[in-house]
Each structure stands twice: as structure tokens, then as C-alpha cells.
Enzyme design. Sequence first.
Site, mmCIF file in Angstrom:
data_model
loop_
_atom_site.group_PDB
_atom_site.id
_atom_site.type_symbol
_atom_site.label_atom_id
_atom_site.label_comp_id
_atom_site.label_asym_id
_atom_site.label_seq_id
_atom_site.Cartn_x
_atom_site.Cartn_y
_atom_site.Cartn_z
ATOM 1 N N ALA A 138 4.261 56.699 -1.944
ATOM 2 C CA ALA A 138 3.181 56.232 -1.102
ATOM 3 C C ALA A 138 3.131 54.775 -2.035
ATOM 4 C CB ALA A 138 2.380 56.236 -0.690
ATOM 5 N N HIS A 141 5.721 49.150 -4.746
ATOM 6 C CA HIS A 141 6.072 48.676 -5.906
ATOM 7 C C HIS A 141 5.666 47.601 -6.613
ATOM 8 C CE1 HIS A 141 7.078 53.047 -7.526
ATOM 9 N NE2 HIS A 141 7.606 52.883 -6.529
ATOM 10 N N ARG A 420 16.305 60.958 -1.402
ATOM 11 C CA ARG A 420 16.675 59.513 -1.724
ATOM 12 C C ARG A 420 18.084 59.427 -1.283
ATOM 13 N NH1 ARG A 420 14.801 61.585 -6.331
ATOM 14 N NH2 ARG A 420 12.449 60.701 -7.367
ATOM 15 N N CYS A 512 -11.375 70.904 5.776
ATOM 16 C CA CYS A 512 -10.760 70.031 4.613
ATOM 17 C C CYS A 512 -10.906 68.474 4.617
ATOM 18 C CB CYS A 512 -9.179 70.476 3.795
ATOM 19 S SG CYS A 512 -9.555 71.939 4.055
ATOM 20 N N CYS A 547 -7.050 73.729 2.081
ATOM 21 C CA CYS A 547 -6.248 74.734 3.106
ATOM 22 C C CYS A 547 -5.155 74.572 3.344
ATOM 23 C CB CYS A 547 -7.563 75.505 3.925
ATOM 24 S SG CYS A 547 -7.365 75.265 5.574
ATOM 25 N N CYS A 552 -7.042 75.077 10.542
ATOM 26 C CA CYS A 552 -6.825 74.408 11.684
ATOM 27 C C CYS A 552 -5.818 74.493 12.885
ATOM 28 C CB CYS A 552 -7.955 72.912 11.821
ATOM 29 S SG CYS A 552 -6.099 72.644 10.937
HETATM 30 C C1 LIG Z 1 10.623 61.677 -3.400
HETATM 31 C C2 LIG Z 1 11.067 60.081 -3.490
HETATM 32 C C3 LIG Z 1 9.670 59.420 -3.749
HETATM 33 C C4 LIG Z 1 10.092 57.513 -3.190
HETATM 34 N N1 LIG Z 1 8.616 57.092 -3.860
HETATM 35 C C5 LIG Z 1 8.575 55.600 -3.464
HETATM 36 C C6 LIG Z 1 7.820 55.072 -3.873
HETATM 37 O O1 LIG Z 1 6.722 55.542 -3.764
HETATM 38 N N2 LIG Z 1 7.461 53.316 -3.314
HETATM 39 C C7 LIG Z 1 8.344 52.825 -2.515
HETATM 40 O O2 LIG Z 1 8.591 52.359 -2.458
HETATM 41 N N3 LIG Z 1 9.518 54.185 -2.186
HETATM 42 C C8 LIG Z 1 9.422 55.088 -2.983
HETATM 43 N N4 LIG Z 1 11.034 56.183 -2.369
HETATM 44 C C9 LIG Z 1 12.192 55.518 -1.437
HETATM 45 C C10 LIG Z 1 11.461 55.766 0.301
HETATM 46 O O3 LIG Z 1 10.760 56.651 0.743
HETATM 47 C C11 LIG Z 1 12.944 55.473 1.349
HETATM 48 O O4 LIG Z 1 13.107 54.339 0.931
HETATM 49 C C12 LIG Z 1 12.737 54.622 2.649
HETATM 50 O O5 LIG Z 1 11.359 55.760 3.017
HETATM 51 C C13 LIG Z 1 13.256 54.710 3.328
HETATM 52 O O6 LIG Z 1 13.227 54.889 5.063
HETATM 53 P P1 LIG Z 1 14.457 54.683 5.663
HETATM 54 O O7 LIG Z 1 13.826 54.619 7.064
HETATM 55 O O8 LIG Z 1 15.637 53.633 5.339
HETATM 56 O O9 LIG Z 1 15.106 55.720 5.998
HETATM 57 P P2 LIG Z 1 14.597 57.203 7.204
HETATM 58 O O10 LIG Z 1 13.314 57.336 6.624
HETATM 59 O O11 LIG Z 1 15.090 58.435 6.078
HETATM 60 O O12 LIG Z 1 14.803 56.776 7.763
HETATM 61 C C14 LIG Z 1 16.362 57.060 8.862
HETATM 62 C C15 LIG Z 1 16.270 57.822 9.878
HETATM 63 O O13 LIG Z 1 16.909 57.785 10.695
HETATM 64 C C16 LIG Z 1 17.415 58.990 11.111
HETATM 65 N N5 LIG Z 1 18.807 59.564 11.391
HETATM 66 C C17 LIG Z 1 19.965 59.391 11.012
HETATM 67 N N6 LIG Z 1 21.001 59.964 11.472
HETATM 68 C C18 LIG Z 1 20.073 59.250 12.733
HETATM 69 C C19 LIG Z 1 21.169 59.884 13.959
HETATM 70 N N7 LIG Z 1 22.727 60.167 13.401
HETATM 71 N N8 LIG Z 1 20.558 59.499 14.781
HETATM 72 C C20 LIG Z 1 19.163 59.252 14.888
HETATM 73 N N9 LIG Z 1 18.920 59.088 14.171
HETATM 74 C C21 LIG Z 1 19.404 58.698 12.915
HETATM 75 C C22 LIG Z 1 16.469 60.299 10.441
HETATM 76 O O14 LIG Z 1 15.670 61.103 11.471
HETATM 77 C C23 LIG Z 1 15.461 58.980 10.214
HETATM 78 O O15 LIG Z 1 14.223 59.609 10.605
HETATM 79 C C24 LIG Z 1 10.807 57.797 -1.953
HETATM 80 C C25 LIG Z 1 11.660 58.427 -2.131
HETATM 81 C C26 LIG Z 1 11.484 59.786 -2.621
HETATM 82 C C27 LIG Z 1 12.356 60.585 -1.887
#
Ligand SMILES: Cc1cc2nc3c(=O)[nH]c(=O)nc-3n(C[C@H](O)[C@H](O)[C@H](O)COP(=O)(O)OP(=O)(O)OC[C@H]3O[C@@H](n4cnc5c(N)ncnc54)[C@H](O)[C@@H]3O)c2cc1C
Length: 594
Positions: A138, A141, A420, A512, A547, A552
Site C-alpha cells: 500500500a 512510492h 508480483r 476489533c 482476532c 465476527c
Molecule cells: C508483496 C507485494 C508488495 C507490493 N507493494 C507495493 C507497494 O507498496 N506499492 C506499489 O506501488 N506497488 C506494490 N506492489 C505492486 C502492486 O501490488 C501491483 O503492481 C498492482 O497491484 C498490480 O495491479 P494489476 O491490476 O496490474 O494486477 P492484479 O491486481 O493482479 O489484477 C489483475 C486482474 O486480472 C484478473 N484476470 C487474470 N486473468 C484473467 C482472465 N483470463 N479473465 C479475466 N480476468 C482475469 C485477475 O483476477 C486480477 O483481478 C506490491 C506487490 C507485491 C506482490
Amino acid sequence: MWCGILERKKLSDKKILKKAVKVAKKNGFDNVEIKVEDRVVYLTGRVNLWEDFLKIGSLTGKIKGVRGVVNNVDYPGKKRRERKKGRNEKIGEADVVIIGAGVVGCFIARELSKYNLKIILLEKAEDVACGTTKANNAMVHTGIGEKMGTLKQKLCVKGHKMFDKISQELNIPYKKCGMLILTTKETLSNYKIPSFISNFICRFIIPFILIRRGKKLGIFMEKIGRKKLLEKEPNLTRDVISGVYSPTYGITCPYLLTIALAENAVENGVDLLLNTEVVGIDVENGRVKSVLTDRGFIKTNFIVNSAGLYADEIAEMAGVREYTIHPKKGSTIIFDKETGNYINHSITFLKFPRVEHYKGGGIMLTVDGNIQWGPTIVEVEDKEDTSVTAEEIEHILKYYSHLLPNFPKNKVIAYFAGVRASTFTEDFFIEASKKVKGFIHVAGIQSPGLAASPAIAEMVVRILKNEGLFMKRKKNFNPYGRQRIHFRELNIEEKKRLVEKNALYGRIVCRCEEVSEAEIVDAIHGKIPAFSVDAIKRRTRAGMGRCQGAFCLPRIVSIISRETGIPPEKIVKDGKDSNLFAGRAKCFLEEKND
Ligand SMILES: Cc1cc2nc3c(=O)[nH]c(=O)nc-3n(C[C@H](O)[C@H](O)[C@H](O)COP(=O)(O)OP(=O)(O)OC[C@H]3O[C@@H](n4cnc5c(N)ncnc54)[C@H](O)[C@@H]3O)c2cc1C
């Protein structure tokens, strides 16, 4: 930076191939065949181990000028996913179909909803924010931790600056808590150098480099000496040497943000189809024609592929795969709110040598008052591997403990892992496909994808315009999200007034987090209704406290059941295959008596 970009442009496929073959030979990958096309490296053949598969991917991904690496190299035990079958029935028609309702897809949907367009947003899960978006740190950056000159850095710097406006418009939590980037006695402990030299580097050289970098990027940062650091953070280790303060570093709530984006997009005319998995893409005469899902097909001229971990598989469906996603897991520990005042800023420290493609994690504040430690970085084979191992927990506790030696580590309330969606070039891959008109890649959105997401959305809109999508601004776009009531945040007078108006506010379901029944009912009947326990959790925080829902959960299930008519045993934790109950206990008894 400019040299890098120029070199990227200059290198021909022939030169890249020569370099890739050399690197493969040098590292003993004689059974790997390499092809290069439009600066994308295609790898086939066989290696003995999954680790080797990763190694050859990373080695070729590092070659300057490479746009992408498609790693089809085989290894013993490699898992293959079966593609689901689609239904040959038309379920819609749209100007643009967006695949994936994570933070990126939802931001793009909202940005496009500013125009007179028919937009369909597809998500295979039963709610938005169910992928990587629900399991990250969250942090908004600033971009200082990213590799200079990368697309992810550029979009992070821009996206970070957009968060003030977006959080105000959508009524989502966003705090500029600031970040302290520290050097300590641990920073150079891996090197055998006299302590006066390492002290000098930590006190002067590292802060100087960071601040100069910040200046180049337009990020304000200031050097802070040891004494002032200890005044700012009295619980900090006495081993701290120096630090740089980045006051604009922010924190938000990724799921509330994504839900608010999706709700606002829907409010402005976007069709959100949940429980709809994309299983194929129809291409005709070099142009996208339709998207096939497990519920039917949608005719469209433009597809935005923001499917996170599955973006490579979606690209493959259109025959335009130019990258392979190799998942990297990150685990985090969450501490009780009791520890929330232990630090005043998020904290990270620099340790050399740096782990490649890793900002380093840290001890971070959250908008809800918890403290989190982490995340780790571990390559995993399975995109759905969100396990947290004992070793990872031990590693996190050991790695960060020296920063806050007396931190009450026994106040852990939860841990989680997110995955990631990294490509082997370790950068975002956002561009229109040259092979298939109308297909837009938004792939490789690893960290800082959350911080960069508003800027990614703007970039995608520009790409769509350039690709010929006719876009006319709507006159009646409503940028504002709805006001969410969080009972716990109100003062006693406000609480009283609310309870007088609606008695359900007086019934606290989650003790909580002080979540009332009215908030849960509101989530169930929201613009994007919440029907699972975790969907309620993401909207209200019920079950996120000390908890972890032990108290809940049954009450939430019965409220969902009462409000929706879904039998309690059919209510799931978070999507398919996450059943909470085997059946009604009474039924079992009746069956036995029969
Ligand atoms: C441990 C960790 C910590 C992080 N911390 C940070 C941070 O502090 N700050 C920051 O800027 N970034 C952070 N990131 C990176 C950030 O979380 C991601 O870059 C971001 O959430 C990516 O979002 P997205 O929408 O691309 O992917 P996602 O949230 O994965 O969304 C992709 C969506 O596509 C859907 N999908 C996949 N295939 C299909 C299909 N065939 N048909 C229909 N739907 C499909 C999935 O269900 C999913 O909901 C972190 C990542 C990790 C793993």
C-alpha cells in the site's frame, strides 16, 4: 540514462541475438535455442531445473535493448495450465474491453469513462481487487527506489504526484507519512572495509547520491543526521548512522482505492462483468475482433490486457505474446494497532550488495494504524502461490529487527503474501501490439504498480487515441466517489446521531475494528455488491483486526444470508472453492437418522 535509451534504440535484432547466444553459451545453456524478433528474445529448448529456466530468462532479459523475453524453455515437472472452454454466444459489444479488474484495470476503466465510449471491464473473480492488488504494502512510492530510466520509474514519479487529487475525488484514505531511508552499521557489513571508511560512505556518500537522484526526478528529500533521526524516531537503533527523509512518501488502501475506482467507472457508464474469465481472443485480418469468455463473447475493436499475473497468457491468446511472467512472491507481517505509534514514519534501510530488482522492503505504516514488516522477494513457480513459510517469517523478523531492537514482535496479528507479475526485463511493458491492431499490452506491472497506476491509465488512454480510437469527452462525467461511513472514525456525538437515524450503526459486528452492522449492510447493497466474507472485509475492515474474524465471521455470514437470501452454507470466504461450511449440521443429523 540517455545513453541507455539510445543504446536500446540502436541495437538490432542481429546484435541482440549475438549477445544472447554468447551469454547462453557462457552459462552452459547449450540446449536452449534463441530467436530474436523485433527486439523480443524467444527461448525454446530444455534445461534440467526450474532455476535454470529463470536464469536464462533473466540473463537474456538484461541484454540492453531487449524489449521482452518469451521463455518457452522446458524443464522436468513444468506445469501446463489447461485453457477453459468459451461459450459461443454473444453477450455484448464494446469500443474497448479491459481484461482484469485490479487497480490498473479499474484505473484505466475510470479514465476511459471520461469519454463517450462503450467500455466493458472483465474480471474472472467475484469481486474487484482480488489479484495482486489485494496483497501489497500500500505504499505510494515516490519513484526514488526504482532503476533510473525505466518506464516503471517514470510512471511511478508521475503517478505519485496524482494521488492527492485522486484520493480527494474518490474519498479514499491517503496519507503522506514520509519515509526515512537509513544507513546503519548493517549497511556495508558484508564488506571488509575499515569502519571509518564505511562510516564516511554511510554518512556522506549514500545520502548525497540519494538526494542528487531525487533532484533529478523532482522529488524533494533532505539529509538527516543521526541526532535528528533519533529525535524523529526515538525507538530507532543506536546503530543508525545517517538518513534521508522523503516527506512526500505516501500510504493508501489498495482495495478501497480499487473498489472506489470501479464504482466510479460504473457510475460513469462502464459495464463491469465479474465472474467472467477470458479464455480466447479472436483476431481477423490482423485486428482484434472479439473476446471469448466462459460466459460468451464480446465484439470489440480494442482490448486492454491488464490481467496481472496472467497477462502473458492473454497475449498468447491473441498470438502476440512478447513476454513471460515469472511470479515473485512477497510476504509481509502485520502487527497489532497497539504498535501503531511505535514509529512516526515508514522506515527502510539500505544494505549492500543490493538484491536485484528489489527496493528492499522496510517497516511501514498503514492508513489503518497497523505496522507492517516486509515484504520478502522469492521466485515461485506457481502464480497462485501465496503461502507464507516459517523461513520467510524468520527472515523478516531477523532482517528488520535491528532497526527497532525493542519492538514488541509478539504483537503479530497476521501475515500474507502477494505475487508480483514480473517480466524478465523487469520493467512495465505498456504498448500497442504491432502485430495485432487494437491489442494493448499493460503487462509486467510489478511494484510500484500501485503508485504508478494513475499514470499508467493516462498512458493507456494516449495509446488508444494513437491507435485510432475516436474519443470525445463526456460532458457529464462525475469524478466523485461516494462518502463511505467508517463508524470507528467518528466522534461520540457523530456516532450518537448516526445511531438515532439507523439503529444498525449501534450494533457492532467486528469488535476489533469497530465495524457496525449498517456498514456491512451498506457493503452488501453497494454499487459493486459484496457477497463474500472477504469482499465485506475489503470494504469495511470487518475481520481484519486482532482476532482476524474469529468472533465476527459467523455473524457476517448470517447478515449476508439475511440480506441476499443466499443460504449460509453457500457463502464463501473469497471466490470459488473457498467454502466456509460443509453443510448444515442439522442436515447431517437428519441424514444419519434416515
Ligand atoms: C508483496 C507485494 C508488495 C507490493 N507493494 C507495493 C507497494 O507498496 N506499492 C506499489 O506501488 N506497488 C506494490 N506492489 C505492486 C502492486 O501490488 C501491483 O503492481 C498492482 O497491484 C498490480 O495491479 P494489476 O491490476 O496490474 O494486477 P492484479 O491486481 O493482479 O489484477 C489483475 C486482474 O486480472 C484478473 N484476470 C487474470 N486473468 C484473467 C482472465 N483470463 N479473465 C479475466 N480476468 C482475469 C485477475 O483476477 C486480477 O483481478 C506490491 C506487490 C507485491 C506482490
